[in-house]
Design an enzyme around this catalytic site. Structure first.
Site, PDB file in Angstrom:
ATOM      1  N   LYS A   9     -42.708   1.769  -9.377  1.00  0.00           N
ATOM      2  CA  LYS A   9     -41.794   1.040  -8.488  1.00  0.00           C
ATOM      3  C   LYS A   9     -40.764   0.246  -9.305  1.00  0.00           C
ATOM      4  O   LYS A   9     -40.904   0.125 -10.533  1.00  0.00           O
ATOM      5  CB  LYS A   9     -42.625   0.111  -7.592  1.00  0.00           C
ATOM      6  N   TYR A  49     -42.760   5.686   3.424  1.00  0.00           N
ATOM      7  CA  TYR A  49     -43.647   4.643   3.957  1.00  0.00           C
ATOM      8  C   TYR A  49     -43.737   4.670   5.483  1.00  0.00           C
ATOM      9  O   TYR A  49     -44.075   3.658   6.097  1.00  0.00           O
ATOM     10  CB  TYR A  49     -43.202   3.266   3.461  1.00  0.00           C
ATOM     11  N   ASN A 112     -46.644  -4.622  -6.795  1.00  0.00           N
ATOM     12  CA  ASN A 112     -47.849  -4.013  -7.381  1.00  0.00           C
ATOM     13  C   ASN A 112     -47.573  -2.767  -8.219  1.00  0.00           C
ATOM     14  O   ASN A 112     -48.460  -1.970  -8.479  1.00  0.00           O
ATOM     15  CB  ASN A 112     -48.925  -3.786  -6.310  1.00  0.00           C
ATOM     16  N   HIS A 115     -47.100   3.397  -7.142  1.00  0.00           N
ATOM     17  CA  HIS A 115     -47.650   4.080  -5.960  1.00  0.00           C
ATOM     18  C   HIS A 115     -48.399   5.330  -6.399  1.00  0.00           C
ATOM     19  O   HIS A 115     -47.968   6.019  -7.321  1.00  0.00           O
ATOM     20  CB  HIS A 115     -46.508   4.505  -5.024  1.00  0.00           C
ATOM     21  N   GLU A 126     -46.103  14.164   0.024  1.00  0.00           N
ATOM     22  CA  GLU A 126     -45.244  13.293  -0.784  1.00  0.00           C
ATOM     23  C   GLU A 126     -44.530  14.088  -1.880  1.00  0.00           C
ATOM     24  O   GLU A 126     -43.345  13.838  -2.161  1.00  0.00           O
ATOM     25  CB  GLU A 126     -46.068  12.134  -1.363  1.00  0.00           C
TER      26      GLU A 126
END
Ligand code: DAT
Ligand code: MG
Length: 149
Positions: A9, A49, A112, A115, A126
């Site tokens: 990310k 998402y 965080n 992913h 994905e």
């Protein structure tokens, strides 16, 4: 062979953790079959998402994911989907075990770092969402007989 989708990310890229993340998957024994640095469009972020679209954190999550470059990857290997989730650690970095990526480098759920697909079926979707077939490379690492009996 099983494949999973991994994305570093914007916080992971800004914090110079790209090499560290790639290293962890490489030394574990997984094979890199796709990799690109990219800015994520709002449309792609919302599709990725989509399961969270009703959650209160959704707008902030989309804003965050589109805020800077990410590194999108596909990794391959036996059991890679579940193993990658273990390497990554729990969603909340304060609950993630030391030794996991989130446990070692993160402190808050909204930052965080990384992913990873949560199931084999999700991984297929994905990978199709993020990569064109021709962006993925089929290759046989010479290390294979040293990793698999
Ligand atoms: P994971 O990324 O571990 O699969 P998830 O699918 O439940 O976790 O949520 C997707 C992302 O949404 C997560 O990595 C960070 C963000 N997120 C989840 N729960 C959140 C919360 N309570 N507050 C803020 N962001 C959250
Ligand atoms: Mg998830």
């Amino acid at each position: 062979m099983e494949r999973t989708f991994i994305m570093i990310k914007p916080d992971g890229v800004q914090r110079k953790l790209v090499g560290e993340v790639v290293r962890r998957f490489e030394v574990k024994g997984f094979t890199l079959v796709g990799l690109k640095l990219m800015k994520v469009s709002k449309e792609l972020a919302e599709k990725h998402y989509d399961v969270h679209k009703e959650r209160p954190f959704f707008a902030g999550l989309i804003e965050f994911i589109t805020s800077g470059p990410v590194v999108a990857m596909v990794w391959e290997g036996d059991g890679v989907v579940a193993s990658a989730r273990k390497i990554i650690g729990a969603t909340n970095p304060l609950s993630a075990e030391p030794g996991t990526i989130r446990g070692d480098y993160g402190v808050t759920v909204g930052r965080n770092l990384i992913h990873g697909s949560d199931a084999i079926e999700t991984a297929k979707n994905e990978i199709n969402l993020w990569f064109q077939e021709e962006e993925l490379v089929n290759w046989q690492p010479t290390l294979t007989p040293w990793l698999y009996e």
